[in-house]
Write an enzyme that holds these catalytic residues in place. Structure first.
Site, PDB file in Angstrom:
ATOM      1  N   CYS A  35       0.820  -1.219   0.000  1.00 46.53           N
ATOM      2  CA  CYS A  35       0.000   0.000   0.000  1.00 46.53           C
ATOM      3  C   CYS A  35       0.849   1.262   0.000  1.00 46.53           C
ATOM      4  O   CYS A  35       0.528   2.243  -0.684  1.00 46.53           O
ATOM      5  CB  CYS A  35      -0.948   0.009   1.192  1.00 46.53           C
ATOM      6  SG  CYS A  35      -0.115  -0.053   2.811  1.00 46.53           S
ATOM      7  N   HIS A  55      -2.080   1.044   7.309  1.00 44.91           N
ATOM      8  CA  HIS A  55      -2.351   1.182   5.882  1.00 44.91           C
ATOM      9  C   HIS A  55      -1.958   2.585   5.439  1.00 44.91           C
ATOM     10  O   HIS A  55      -2.012   3.542   6.218  1.00 44.91           O
ATOM     11  CB  HIS A  55      -3.842   0.955   5.620  1.00 44.91           C
ATOM     12  CG  HIS A  55      -4.205   0.812   4.178  1.00 44.91           C
ATOM     13  ND1 HIS A  55      -3.523   0.001   3.299  1.00 44.91           N
ATOM     14  CD2 HIS A  55      -5.199   1.392   3.442  1.00 44.91           C
ATOM     15  CE1 HIS A  55      -4.086   0.070   2.100  1.00 44.91           C
ATOM     16  NE2 HIS A  55      -5.090   0.914   2.170  1.00 44.91           N
ATOM     17  N   ASN A  77      -7.741   5.019  -2.353  1.00 49.08           N
ATOM     18  CA  ASN A  77      -7.231   3.769  -1.806  1.00 49.08           C
ATOM     19  C   ASN A  77      -6.532   2.968  -2.913  1.00 49.08           C
ATOM     20  O   ASN A  77      -6.508   3.382  -4.077  1.00 49.08           O
ATOM     21  CB  ASN A  77      -8.369   2.958  -1.180  1.00 49.08           C
ATOM     22  CG  ASN A  77      -7.888   2.003  -0.114  1.00 49.08           C
ATOM     23  OD1 ASN A  77      -6.703   1.720   0.007  1.00 49.08           O
ATOM     24  ND2 ASN A  77      -8.814   1.481   0.673  1.00 49.08           N
TER      25      ASN A  77
END
Length: 446
Positions: free
Chosen positions: A71, A367, A388
């Site tokens: 991520c 994250h 995202n």
């Protein structure tokens, strides 16, 4: 009767408490049948969180990290690719950089760092807590802006077509297992050499042989990174452009308007042992071995918000780290403190503030995403737009929405271009960092 044990008397008291409130049985039946998330979902909160923002950046479609812990590099590469696309006025708004390329070099560099950390602790006992920590997590997949900055400045970037994803770069479980097994094997070999009175020079020669082996393994899983490639694109006017045989580093230096070295990372970790206005670094943490520690300046939450807003207004998305699993709904793409009525449904209280959650390891940076918009009311934010990297199925075509209250509680770090930062903050950032233990909550926990 052992006073430390769970007794029948205590169990009877538990049962009486549970059965004393008829609502407990009603909610239990609902949760048993439907699960806590659906039962506790606050639909009024869902209705309040709509996707309209006074300040917004068009960054194209979301990307998808799939079954990996990439991520942090997806978020950073999203910032870089948007800068390239905008500066060149590319027709393809969804131009993408190769995450697999960055992934390869991160794995190699983290392997080297692990082996160097083993060498630096080579005189310690195998049961030493730092050695145990290193062996528990030899090559971690996660990372942060500072790690990305070191990779991109050393290796550059390439378009996704120059090094596309492999099966393993989309699902890295087996690769991680292989690498970690090899790292522990190598640790055994290096430590044995030290106990056989081999010199550090000979040990490091052996380390280089080990890295050659790791490079070979990585090529089997991910492919070998290109040394040069042809950069081709069409601009918004329909004109075609080509630059032949450009190196990844030359490509980055020439075309990227986002240079991570021009950014600083600010964190909000309210804790007695980490006063605001000080910089911190984590022992053993990083990827590229050099003399520049990865550091963070701890500031209050309003400073994070003000600088994030300034950067969004300046047309740049903001990479940030957060605790994404708390008070969030993947399908709706909502992060909001009022999203779930957990206390009502479970008939209990949750009573820790941000500092306490961090101190007791109930929260941490899990994250990394990017802010691409914010809604301001009388100059104050009430919700944030989030890009995202979980594909388009989650949220609103892959974008999330975050309430400002959620920002307060669960956003922990942001990467901000120095041009948006005051001289006072820049001076504070230049301080020598306080080196924290590797298990400190500011860094990776082992």
């Amino acid at each position: 009767m052992n006073e430390k044990a769970v007794t029948n008397e205590l169990i009877e008291r538990c049962s009486r408490y549970y059965n004393s409130d008829l609502n407990n049985k009603v909610y239990s039946d609902a949760v048993i049948r439907n699960g806590l998330v659906d039962v506790a979902l606050n639909h009024e909160a869902v209705a309040d969180m709509h996707y309209h923002f006074s300040e917004e950046i068009d960054v194209g479609d979301v990307t998808n990290q799939k079954k990996t812990g990439r991520c942090w590099m997806f978020a950073a590469l999203n910032c870089v690719r948007h800068g390239i696309s905008e500066s060149l006025q590319m027709k393809d708004k969804n131009f993408e950089l190769s995450q697999n390329y960055t992934f390869f070099w991160d794995k190699l560099e983290k392997s080297n760092l692990f082996l160097e950390n083993i060498i630096s602790t080579i005189d310690k006992d195998i049961d030493d807590h730092e050695v145990i920590g290193l062996l528990n997590s030899p090559v971690e997949e996660g990372g942060r802006w500072g790690l990305f900055a070191k990779l991109i400045e050393k290796y550059g970037v390439v378009p996704k077509y120059a090094m596309p994803d492999s099966k393993t770069s989309e699902d890295s479980k087996v690769l991680n297992q292989i690498l970690n097994e090899k790292m522990r094997e190598y640790a055994k070999v290096l430590r044995k050499m030290y106990r056989e009175n081999k010199s550090i020079e000979i040990i490091r020669d052996k380390k280089e042989e080990m890295l050659i082996d790791i490079y070979n393994i990585l090529c089997h899983f991910l492919g070998e990174p290109p040394k040069t490639f042809d950069f081709e694109y069409r601009d918004v006017n329909g004109d075609f452009h080509r630059e032949k045989d450009i190196t990844p580093l030359d490509f980055y230096n020439k075309y990227s308007t986002v240079k991570p070295k021009d950014y600083i990372v600010l964190v909000n970790y309210p804790a007695e042992d980490k006063p605001f206005g000080k910089t911190y670094s984590i022992k053993y943490h990083g990827n590229v071995v050099d003399d520049e520690p990865i550091k963070y300046l701890n500031v209050d939450i309003n400073t994070l918000k003000e600088l994030a807003i300034a950067q969004i207004k300046g047309g740049e998305q903001v990479s940030f780290g957060c605790d994404v699993g708390k008070m969030s709904h993947r399908e709706f793409g909502i992060m909001d403190m009022n999203l779930f009525n957990y206390e009502t449904v479970l008939n209990t209280k949750f009573d820790m503030n941000k500092e306490e959650r961090l101190m007791y390891r109930a929260s941490g940076s899990s994250h990394v995403m990017t802010f691409t918009g914010v809604n301001l009311v009388n100059g104050k934010p009430n919700r944030w737009k989030v890009q995202n990297s979980w594909g388009e199925a989650a949220g609103n075509k892959g974008f999330y929405i975050m309430s400002d209250e959620w920002f307060d509680e669960y956003v922990l770090r942001v990467a901000i271009n120095k041009k948006y930062v005051s001289e006072e903050i820049l001076r504070a950032y230049e301080q020598e960092p306080i080196i924290l233990d590797p298990w400190n909550t500011l860094g990776p926990v082992f």
